[in-house]
Design a protein around this motif. Structure first.
Motif, mmCIF file in Angstrom:
data_model
loop_
_atom_site.group_PDB
_atom_site.id
_atom_site.type_symbol
_atom_site.label_atom_id
_atom_site.label_comp_id
_atom_site.label_asym_id
_atom_site.label_seq_id
_atom_site.Cartn_x
_atom_site.Cartn_y
_atom_site.Cartn_z
ATOM 1 N N CYS A 26 -10.252 -17.095 6.005
ATOM 2 C CA CYS A 26 -11.122 -17.832 6.923
ATOM 3 C C CYS A 26 -10.432 -19.113 7.378
ATOM 4 C CB CYS A 26 -12.430 -18.165 6.194
ATOM 5 S SG CYS A 26 -13.371 -19.533 6.872
ATOM 6 N N THR A 27 -10.494 -19.376 8.677
ATOM 7 C CA THR A 27 -10.032 -20.652 9.229
ATOM 8 C C THR A 27 -11.260 -21.445 9.669
ATOM 9 O OG1 THR A 27 -7.941 -19.709 9.986
ATOM 10 C CG2 THR A 27 -8.649 -21.772 11.007
ATOM 11 N N PHE A 28 -11.377 -22.677 9.185
ATOM 12 C CA PHE A 28 -12.557 -23.477 9.479
ATOM 13 C C PHE A 28 -12.489 -24.099 10.869
ATOM 14 C CE2 PHE A 28 -13.140 -24.032 4.689
ATOM 15 C CZ PHE A 28 -14.185 -23.130 4.646
ATOM 16 N N ASP A 29 -13.644 -24.575 11.311
ATOM 17 C CA ASP A 29 -13.781 -25.141 12.649
ATOM 18 C C ASP A 29 -13.015 -26.464 12.768
ATOM 19 O OD1 ASP A 29 -15.450 -25.155 15.301
ATOM 20 O OD2 ASP A 29 -15.666 -27.162 14.441
ATOM 21 N N GLY A 30 -12.214 -26.582 13.821
ATOM 22 C CA GLY A 30 -11.390 -27.773 14.015
ATOM 23 C C GLY A 30 -12.198 -29.044 14.191
ATOM 24 N N ASP A 31 -13.359 -28.955 14.835
ATOM 25 C CA ASP A 31 -14.182 -30.148 15.041
ATOM 26 C C ASP A 31 -14.704 -30.695 13.714
ATOM 27 O OD1 ASP A 31 -13.842 -30.078 17.782
ATOM 28 O OD2 ASP A 31 -15.702 -28.980 18.150
ATOM 29 N N ILE A 32 -15.207 -29.808 12.865
ATOM 30 C CA ILE A 32 -15.771 -30.263 11.596
ATOM 31 C C ILE A 32 -14.669 -30.803 10.692
ATOM 32 C CG2 ILE A 32 -17.233 -29.667 9.642
ATOM 33 C CD1 ILE A 32 -18.603 -29.499 12.387
ATOM 34 N N VAL A 33 -13.520 -30.133 10.689
ATOM 35 C CA VAL A 33 -12.371 -30.658 9.937
ATOM 36 C C VAL A 33 -12.033 -32.064 10.422
ATOM 37 C CG1 VAL A 33 -9.887 -30.384 9.527
ATOM 38 C CG2 VAL A 33 -11.408 -28.392 9.383
#
Length: 411
Positions: free
Chosen positions: A327-334
């Motif tokens: 899974c790759t997480f959302d760039g905005d939340i990161v």
């Protein structure tokens, strides 16, 4: 605005009493007696904060701090309250209790968000006797079907449907579980490794999670008398399974990567001193950030298993019980988490998680990411699991600031 670290640490200690072992480990699997007690305690505390509380069909616990109505998509924070056998008091529970502390901090400071802020405590994140880990988040995101869940039973013959019903859920309502209204999900968790400690960092921002594959393997031979059956006449499944466990280590050690494979659960039947084992069940787990690598590791492991099977004259049955993609997480939340740390002057690193979490599945449903807290000596899933007060406070305040940023910037 900062969280009340003394209040938070007291709650961690209080929750750690449920399922506590003599060696200070904690055994609180989902649907155990202590799990039911903790569920009731948690719900009562949420209601005492005047939050709207509900238990969904898989028995995930949700509570809502209402926003000012400018956005109808809630931000969700949380984790899980169940533990592995003889585990620690921080894994999972820390994320849930930090989420509750953040809501209390917002209430104490009379802060009203644009979004509703929800807490979730997911059901059965850890492996359990029903062989359905991350059960709550997978059911929520449609990865576990009604037919899979309703036929599940534990080793004592208890139906999952009855266990869920006792916890306040109802599998008959599973079609109503899906959430399409979420703005974001952010999970705080202990690292369970040594990377942060090696870099002398309190927190890490998690931007991806490896894939996890598990097979349940049954090795069948011939049970017989241990005294009267000569060595050349034996079909000993425990010896065969032992060779297989060693083969797993040898195969994965040859891969030049961060891939790992483990046999952490093994059951021997009939498990008597004077009987040659006639059956062994074990679970093979493979973790890697590459689907292709996991498949290649599995292929080579089973090639070795076949050689052992033929030489030892046993039979092997294989059942896949988990095939979780990376899974790759959302760039905005990161980025929100990174900006929150920057605003507090907190040094951090950004990396991937080798452990699976509910956030893996939530990422398929909404914008998601995680923040890790340093684990002392990298220990987890054991009584020695520990994170320091200062590191927890830094992580909790970073998450608080990230929630405020997300509330301001998410539609």
């Amino acid at each position: 605005m900062k969280i009340n670290i003394d209040r938070l640490m007291q709650e961690i200690q209080d929750y750690g009493k449920y399922g506590e072992e003599q060696n200070n480990g904690i055994t609180r699997p989902s649907f155990s007696d202590d799990d039911y007690i903790v569920r009731e305690l948690f719900i009562n505390q949420l209601e005492a904060l005047n939050l709207s509380v509900k238990v969904d069909p898989i028995a995930n616990i949700w509570a809502t701090l209402k926003g000012n109505g400018k956005s109808d998509s809630p931000i969700v924070i949380g984790s899980h309250l169940d533990t592995v056998p003889n585990g620690g008091k921080f894994d999972g529970a820390l994320g849930v209790l930090v989420a509750k502390e953040i809501i209390q901090t917002l209430q104490d400071n009379h802060v009203s968000l644009k979004h509703d802020l929800e807490i979730v405590s997911f059901t059965a994140e850890e492996p359990n006797d029903f062989n359905l880990s991350t059960m709550g988040s997978r059911a929520l995101t449609g990865k576990l079907s009604y037919s899979e869940l309703v036929k599940a039973m534990d080793s004592n013959g208890v139906k999952l449907s009855d266990a869920v019903l006792k916890a306040g859920g109802n599998l008959e309502d599973l079609s109503k579980i899906k959430r399409d209204d979420l703005a974001a999900y952010i999970e705080l968790h202990i690292e369970q490794g040594k990377r942060l400690e090696k870099q002398d960092l309190s927190i890490g921002i998690v931007d991806q999670i490896v894939g996890i594959y598990r097979d349940k393997i049954e090795v069948l031979g011939e049970p017989n008398h241990s005294g009267t059956t000569m060595m050349e006449d034996r079909v000993d499944t425990l010896v065969a399974a032992s060779e297989m466990v060693i083969a797993v280590e040898k195969v994965v050690s040859k891969f030049n990567s961060d891939a790992v494979a483990t046999v952490g659960k093994l059951d021997n039947f009939p498990n008597a001193a004077n009987i040659i084992p006639g059956r062994v069940d074990f679970i093979l787990e493979i973790r890697s950030s590459s689907k292709q690598e996991r498949a290649e590791i599995r292929k080579k492991i089973y090639k070795e298993f076949a050689l052992i099977r033929d030489r030892r004259k046993v039979k092997i049955n294989i059942e896949t019980i988990l095939n979780q993609e990376e899974c790759t997480f959302d760039g905005d939340i990161v980025q929100y988490l990174q900006r929150a740390a920057d605003s507090l002057g907190i040094p951090y690193t950004t990396f991937g998680s080798m452990a699976g979490h509910d956030a893996t599945h939530m990422a398929d449903n909404t914008k998601s990411a995680m923040i890790f807290v340093k684990s002392i000596d990298g220990k987890s899933h054991c009584p020695e699991e520990y994170s320091r007060l200062d590191d927890i406070e830094i992580a909790a305040n970073t998450l608080l600031q990230a929630v405020l940023i997300a509330d301001n910037e998410l539609d």
